[in-house]
Design an enzyme around this catalytic site. Structure first.
Site, PDB file in Angstrom:
ATOM      1  N   ASP A  62       0.831  -1.171  -0.163  1.00  0.00           N
ATOM      2  CA  ASP A  62      -0.145   0.134  -0.074  1.00  0.00           C
ATOM      3  C   ASP A  62       0.819   1.333  -0.017  1.00  0.00           C
ATOM      4  O   ASP A  62       0.536   2.249  -0.952  1.00  0.00           O
ATOM      5  CB  ASP A  62      -0.950  -0.158   1.171  1.00  0.00           C
ATOM      6  CG  ASP A  62      -2.127  -1.294   1.321  1.00  0.00           C
ATOM      7  OD1 ASP A  62      -2.183  -1.712  -0.103  1.00  0.00           O
ATOM      8  OD2 ASP A  62      -2.371  -1.520   2.215  1.00  0.00           O
TER       9      ASP A  62
ATOM     10  N   ARG B 261       0.964   1.049  16.421  1.00  0.00           N
ATOM     11  CA  ARG B 261       0.366   2.056  15.738  1.00  0.00           C
ATOM     12  C   ARG B 261       0.552   3.452  16.777  1.00  0.00           C
ATOM     13  O   ARG B 261       1.008   4.509  15.870  1.00  0.00           O
ATOM     14  CB  ARG B 261      -1.094   1.803  15.486  1.00  0.00           C
ATOM     15  CG  ARG B 261      -1.120   0.707  14.446  1.00  0.00           C
ATOM     16  CD  ARG B 261      -0.116   0.810  13.027  1.00  0.00           C
ATOM     17  NE  ARG B 261      -0.669  -0.129  11.982  1.00  0.00           N
ATOM     18  CZ  ARG B 261       0.741  -0.834  11.730  1.00  0.00           C
ATOM     19  NH1 ARG B 261       1.965  -0.928  12.497  1.00  0.00           N
ATOM     20  NH2 ARG B 261       0.343  -1.698  10.807  1.00  0.00           N
TER      21      ARG B 261
ATOM     22  N   ASP C  15      -6.574  -0.294  11.724  1.00  0.00           N
ATOM     23  CA  ASP C  15      -5.414   0.766  11.725  1.00  0.00           C
ATOM     24  C   ASP C  15      -5.697   2.102  11.078  1.00  0.00           C
ATOM     25  O   ASP C  15      -4.945   3.155  11.575  1.00  0.00           O
ATOM     26  CB  ASP C  15      -4.278   0.235  10.784  1.00  0.00           C
ATOM     27  CG  ASP C  15      -3.441  -0.897  11.420  1.00  0.00           C
ATOM     28  OD1 ASP C  15      -3.598  -1.047  12.649  1.00  0.00           O
ATOM     29  OD2 ASP C  15      -2.521  -1.421  10.587  1.00  0.00           O
TER      30      ASP C  15
ATOM     31  N   SER D 153      -1.540 -10.122   3.442  1.00  0.00           N
ATOM     32  CA  SER D 153      -0.781  -9.057   3.983  1.00  0.00           C
ATOM     33  C   SER D 153       0.057  -9.556   5.332  1.00  0.00           C
ATOM     34  O   SER D 153      -0.377 -10.500   6.293  1.00  0.00           O
ATOM     35  CB  SER D 153      -1.824  -7.891   4.488  1.00  0.00           C
ATOM     36  OG  SER D 153      -1.067  -6.902   5.147  1.00  0.00           O
TER      37      SER D 153
END
Length: 413
Positions: free
Chosen positions: A28, A108, A137, A189
């Site tokens: 991404d 994160r 996320d 992923s």
């Protein structure tokens, strides 16, 4: 430009002159650098925060600049990730839905914090992340940015572009000669850091598909684990792990060593269908060897060093703490307040736990606390001079009084 002051007017696309992208080099974010330049016509700064991705960081600076970034930052935040995010989760025994060790959820907020610092340094107009519109996320990143840099425009390409799938993203990259780490044949992923590796999407979306052994990087299968158990002793000081088998390690070294030891014994694999914050159920496969060992050891040490009422209340708090992290609310007054409570409970959680690791199993071999509340003399079923068995009769009568009164009165009617 002042970036930490709340603005009353939204920043439009035309006003964006510089964007800081949360960059990982994955599928991404690899295409996002190019997409931002094409669609916003602005300067792009890439920022990667190192929380233990390892080899994934190799060549990342050069790749970012070749694919559209005017500048690239790689920030080493590994030790802070352990001390300020992982350790609080261990002390709280924070597990989401009883099985997820929060590897991505804990990473994160520290990534967002470091990126916010670069936004301020670069005097950027916007910040961009590569999280999808279906995932957790996007919430974690954006709530963190709203807390840390509230007036900055947030760009989320997955909510703007025409790309609808990972296959579309792969096609986009190929047309622009952007190197990417996945193919259509292997599109799941992966997210790696010191605390875990996660796998999702692609072949894993079919719940009938057993995961492939070739996927794993941190753990071996039980079949390939040693036929003899591995023993290790972990020492904690006020809830924080400080040594293994008598050897002290830095926070990063300790996690790294435990990942190797536990992973070699097939410890820390989880295959879970979890409830995402956005409302759907999603399958995630995780490797968290050090996490599994440290949580197990910490719980055992608490069992002999924390009083009953505090321990029982804390056991209610752990899932809530995990939910806060999972839901992206790390930078919240509630999380800070819970940390204060948890830290108080860890005052006497100092001691050692000896574990036996064997083919995916964690077995407690011994436990010892400096301020243990366990008394062998009191707990024994043999003769003792402390506990008077006759005292139990009065206690039971008083404890059972409400039950007895209810039964008597209702029967009389």
């Amino acid at each position: 430009m002042e970036v930490n002051k709340v603005s009353s007017k939204p920043i439009g696309k035309d006003a964006v002159k510089k964007v800081v992208v949360a960059y990982s080099g994955g599928l991404d974010t690899s295409i996002i650098l190019s997409w931002i330049k094409e669609n916003y016509g602005c300067e792009v700064v890439a920022c990667c925060v190192d929380v233990g991705q390892g080899k994934e960081l190799e060549g990342l600076d050069e790749k970012a600049k070749k694919t559209g970034a005017s500048k690239s930052y790689i920030i080493d935040a590994k030790e802070e990730f352990v001390t300020d995010y992982i350790y609080p989760a261990i002390k709280a025994n924070a597990l989401y839905e009883d099985r997820y060790y929060l590897g991505t959820a804990l990473a994160r907020p520290i990534i967002a914090d470091k990126i916010a610092g670069i936004v301020k340094k670069e005097k950027a107009d916007a910040v961009c992340h590569g999280a999808t519109g279906k995932g957790n996320d996007q919430v974690r990143f954006e709530l963190a940015f709203k807390s840390l840099i509230p007036n900055i425009k947030i760009i989320a390409p997955w909510r703007e572009w025409d790309i609808k799938s990972r296959e579309d993203a792969i096609d986009y990259a190929k047309k622009r000669n952007i190197p990417i780490p996945v193919t259509k044949a292997k599109p799941y992923s992966s997210d790696a850091n010191l605390w875990h590796i996660s796998y999702e999407g692609g072949v894993l979306e079919d719940l009938d598909n057993e995961y492939d052994e070739s996927m794993f990087k941190m753990t071996v299968s039980p079949e390939k684990a040693p036929n003899k158990p591995t023993y290790l002793t972990i020492v904690f000081e006020q809830g924080i792990p400080v040594s293994i088998d008598g050897n002290k390690f830095s926070p990063v070294e300790l996690i790294t060593k435990l990942n190797k030891i536990a992973g070699a014994n097939s410890i820390g694999r989880t295959d879970i269908v979890e409830n995402r914050l956005v409302g759907m159920k999603s399958r995630g496969v995780y490797e968290s060897p050090a996490a599994a060992v440290l949580y197990a050891a910490h719980k055992e040490l608490e069992s002999i060093s924390v009083d009953r009422d505090t321990l029982h209340f804390k056991q209610l708090l752990g899932p809530k703490y995990a939910e806060i992290a999972y839901y992206g609310l790390w930078f919240s007054p509630l999380r800070e307040a819970l940390d204060a409570f948890v830290d108080k409970t860890q005052k006497y959680v100092t001691g050692s736990v000896k574990l036996k690791l064997y083919k995916g199993n964690i077995i407690t071999a011994a436990r010892e606390a400096k301020h243990s509340l366990y008394s062998e003399k009191l707990a024994t079923f043999e003769k003792d001079e402390i506990y008077n068995h006759k005292d139990a009769e009065g206690f039971i009568n008083l404890w059972g009084l409400p039950t007895k009164v209810q039964a008597m009165l209702r029967k009389s009617k």
